[in-house]
Motif scaffolding. Structure first.
Motif, PDB file in Angstrom:
ATOM      1  N   LEU A 473       0.849  -1.192   0.000  1.00  0.00           N
ATOM      2  CA  LEU A 473       0.000   0.000   0.000  1.00  0.00           C
ATOM      3  C   LEU A 473       0.881   1.237   0.000  1.00  0.00           C
ATOM      4  N   VAL A 474       0.480   2.221  -0.797  1.00  0.00           N
ATOM      5  CA  VAL A 474       1.191   3.493  -0.883  1.00  0.00           C
ATOM      6  C   VAL A 474       0.256   4.589  -0.392  1.00  0.00           C
ATOM      7  N   ALA A 475       0.714   5.367   0.586  1.00  0.00           N
ATOM      8  CA  ALA A 475      -0.110   6.430   1.175  1.00  0.00           C
ATOM      9  C   ALA A 475       0.618   7.764   1.090  1.00  0.00           C
ATOM     10  N   GLU A 476      -0.158   8.827   1.127  1.00  0.00           N
ATOM     11  CA  GLU A 476       0.413  10.167   1.123  1.00  0.00           C
ATOM     12  C   GLU A 476       1.045  10.471   2.479  1.00  0.00           C
ATOM     13  N   GLN A 477       2.270  10.958   2.438  1.00  0.00           N
ATOM     14  CA  GLN A 477       2.950  11.331   3.679  1.00  0.00           C
ATOM     15  C   GLN A 477       2.164  12.452   4.362  1.00  0.00           C
ATOM     16  N   GLY A 478       1.998  12.343   5.651  1.00  0.00           N
ATOM     17  CA  GLY A 478       1.279  13.370   6.386  1.00  0.00           C
ATOM     18  C   GLY A 478      -0.182  13.027   6.557  1.00  0.00           C
ATOM     19  N   SER A 479      -0.956  13.060   5.479  1.00  0.00           N
ATOM     20  CA  SER A 479      -2.396  12.799   5.595  1.00  0.00           C
ATOM     21  C   SER A 479      -2.711  11.326   5.764  1.00  0.00           C
ATOM     22  N   GLY A 484      -2.399   4.204  -3.602  1.00  0.00           N
ATOM     23  CA  GLY A 484      -2.247   3.095  -4.525  1.00  0.00           C
ATOM     24  C   GLY A 484      -2.082   1.773  -3.808  1.00  0.00           C
ATOM     25  N   ALA A 485      -2.307   0.709  -4.556  1.00  0.00           N
ATOM     26  CA  ALA A 485      -2.124  -0.645  -4.027  1.00  0.00           C
ATOM     27  C   ALA A 485      -1.530  -1.516  -5.118  1.00  0.00           C
ATOM     28  N   GLN A 486      -0.556  -2.335  -4.744  1.00  0.00           N
ATOM     29  CA  GLN A 486       0.038  -3.317  -5.651  1.00  0.00           C
ATOM     30  C   GLN A 486      -0.045  -4.683  -4.970  1.00  0.00           C
ATOM     31  N   VAL A 487      -0.672  -5.631  -5.653  1.00  0.00           N
ATOM     32  CA  VAL A 487      -0.946  -6.931  -5.047  1.00  0.00           C
ATOM     33  C   VAL A 487      -0.411  -8.039  -5.938  1.00  0.00           C
ATOM     34  N   LEU A 488       0.282  -8.969  -5.341  1.00  0.00           N
ATOM     35  CA  LEU A 488       0.677 -10.213  -6.001  1.00  0.00           C
ATOM     36  C   LEU A 488       0.132 -11.341  -5.144  1.00  0.00           C
ATOM     37  N   ALA A 489      -0.967 -11.929  -5.586  1.00  0.00           N
ATOM     38  CA  ALA A 489      -1.641 -12.957  -4.791  1.00  0.00           C
ATOM     39  C   ALA A 489      -2.540 -13.778  -5.698  1.00  0.00           C
ATOM     40  N   ALA A 490      -2.808 -15.007  -5.273  1.00  0.00           N
ATOM     41  CA  ALA A 490      -3.635 -15.893  -6.098  1.00  0.00           C
ATOM     42  C   ALA A 490      -5.002 -15.297  -6.389  1.00  0.00           C
ATOM     43  N   GLU A 491      -5.550 -14.514  -5.469  1.00  0.00           N
ATOM     44  CA  GLU A 491      -6.850 -13.875  -5.656  1.00  0.00           C
ATOM     45  C   GLU A 491      -6.696 -12.360  -5.796  1.00  0.00           C
TER      46      GLU A 491
END
Length: 545
Positions: A473-479, A484-491
């Protein structure tokens, strides 16, 4: 006289449509009602005093769902768009979405198709490839599964039977989702042949017998899709190489399949053939999935190599020969021999031959039609949607763009927001992304913080004995707002939509971490990853909130 365009849900057959027509006819002031089961729509002519709400209530009283087709202001005087002539080049998902909506808005639509009705997805893309991938997954589980008490044995694969079943489903869906709509919707007419612009308002359709027909219309939508792009590699054009189209219907499995490409199509089909029993060597000109977060391609490469695939990254094919039996693929350091070569190095817009210059329609360097967020081209009354444009190449983007193009060309105002667009690569494990990764955020001047959670921290993955992959997971610094999300998983494809909704609703990672997620689901991994921004999840008990 006023015409109301409505969307109708809950219908299961033509009888439902006829029942709704009777319900609408009973509303005082209704002069004519026509309901299409195939299109999920209703067109109702009424006197001016009849409101859309009265019609919607009548439909809901019968147990169905209904709403105005265009939201606020969808009901319009029949004189506004009735008789508007619309031509659509192509019959894929974007084209059909536009055609259905334009008819709902009162337009008269002509769709033009030079090949198979239905476009790429149903015929040679999403549908057949996902069927093949699923069959390969089942074969793989027969040969290799993580459970001690289940016998592992090589699968017996009848590729010809698999292709027959696959293509039967393709034909079934093509008829149900495309051909039947042409048959049942009197507002859409099909012209078969190749279309080109004579000028900005006139198309010339060249038919199979060589004859030509001119169509002069008010609005035009270009929805011609893409086709495989073949690199200018010496010798390649003189060989019987496969594209994905040929590979999907091949009735015999190669002994050794060489795949040239490192992105979505190449990876999906390479793994499918590997699991069905072929030896596979994959050649990528850069890294795998080079446009994504590097960790995704790196980890996926390790997993695919663990299954037995040979992967050569940062490698260029120098030349190709075919001796009648084997391909000789020269990569400089060695020459690879294989009985089949699949070229999957990208796709090009199907815009050659349209004479776009003659209409004043601008394209980018690749030939893709340049459009804005309202699907408008450089010519005000000409629109474009789908893979032939500079928008992302996904069938759901094409369909959404087609619908909005139809709204706009019939007088509405609808934009397509791609800021929370999910993307899925159907390898195993799946690669799923939405929003920004760290590099993309940095390019926009956004400071970020991120966390990566290995699937060995997700209880469902442990229960499945399959902890391959991660959630990032990528979040804005501060707030702390989720970016964004990057997923490597069977589902992964099922997990990502929750992240889409979180981003769409501008949630912070703290808010995501505080949501209720059902235990022993893979999507719970999103909650756990969100929690890692503030705590060590290894120290939490099961279901810790």
């Amino acid at each position: 006289m006023t015409t109301h365009a409505l969307r109708v849900t809950g219908m299961t057959c033509e009888h439902c449509a006829r029942s709704i027509e009777k319900q609408l006819a009973a509303v005082p002031g209704v002069k004519h009602a026509e309901v299409s089961y195939a299109a999920g729509s209703a067109s109702v002519e009424t006197t001016a005093e009849v409101s859309a709400a009265a019609l919607i209530n009548a439909i809901k009283a019968g147990g169905y769902g209904a709403e105005s087709a265009g939201g606020a202001g969808a009901t319009a005087s029949a004189a506004n768009t009735s008789g508007l002539r619309v031509a659509i080049i192509g019959t894929g998902s974007g084209a059909f979405a536009a055609a259905i909506r334009a008819v709902e808005e009162g337009a008269v639509v002509t769709v033009i198709e030079a090949g198979e009705i239905g476009g790429t997805c149903v015929n040679v893309g999403c549908v057949p490839s996902k069927i093949m991938i699923r069959a390969a997954h089942i074969a793989h589980l027969q040969a290799d599964n993580p459970f001690d008490g289940l016998k592992k044995q090589p699968p017996v694969v009848d590729r010809k039977a698999l292709v027959a079943q696959q293509q039967a489903r393709v034909e079934e869906l093509r008829h149900a989702k495309y051909e039947s709509i042409l048959e049942s919707n009197p507002g859409i007419t099909l012209e078969q042949g190749f279309a080109r612009f004579k000028n900005a308002h006139t198309l010339v359709v060249k038919k199979a017998d060589g004859s030509e027909k001119e169509l002069t219309v008010d609005r035009i939508l270009i929805a011609t899709g893409r086709s495989p792009a073949i690199p200018d590699t010496p010798g390649l054009g003189d060989t019987p190489y496969w594209t994905s189209t040929a590979a999907l219907v091949a009735e015999a499995l190669p002994q050794h399949l060489i795949v040239y490409g490192g992105s979505v199509v190449a990876l999906e089909l390479a793994q499918a053939f590997l699991r069905l029993g072929s030896r596979v060597t994959l050649i990528a000109r850069s890294q795998l999935l080079s446009k994504e977060d590097p960790a995704l391609g790196t980890e996926l490469k390790t997993i695919l190599e663990g299954e037995g695939m040979r992967i050569l990254t940062d490698t260029e094919v120098q030349n190709v020969r075919f001796d009648g039996t084997l391909f000789q693929v020269n990569i400089g350091s060695e020459t690879l021999d294989g009985d089949r070569l699949l070229v999957a190095t990208g796709r090009k817009p199907n815009t050659d031959g349209l004479n776009l210059d003659g209409a004043g329609v601008k394209t980018d360097a690749s030939g893709a039609v340049i459009i804005d967020g309202h699907m408008r081209t450089s010519v005000p009354h000409i629109y474009a949607a789908g893979d032939c444009t500079n928008q992302p190449q996904f069938v759901y983007v094409a369909a959404a763009a087609g619908t909005r193009a139809a709204i706009n060309m019939t007088g509405g105002d609808a934009a397509l927001d791609l800021s929370a667009m999910p993307a899925v690569v159907f390898t195993d494990p799946q690669v799923a992304t939405v929003g920004l990764n760290e590099a993309q955020a940095a390019a926009l001047g956004i400071e970020t913080k991120s966390r990566t959670l290995g699937l060995d921290n997700v209880p469902r993955a442990l229960a499945n004995f399959d902890t391959r992959g991660f959630i990032k997971l990528v979040a804005e610094q501060g707030s702390g707002r989720l970016l964004g999300a990057q997923v490597l998983a069977a589902e992964g494809g099922e997990i990502i939509q929750t992240a889409v909704l979180a981003i769409r609703n501008r949630m912070t990672v703290e808010e995501l971490a505080g949501q209720l997620f059902p235990y022993l689901t893979m999507v719970e991994g999103l909650k756990l990853c969100a929690q890692t921004f503030h705590k060590d999840v290894k120290q939490l008990s099961c279901c810790a909130g």
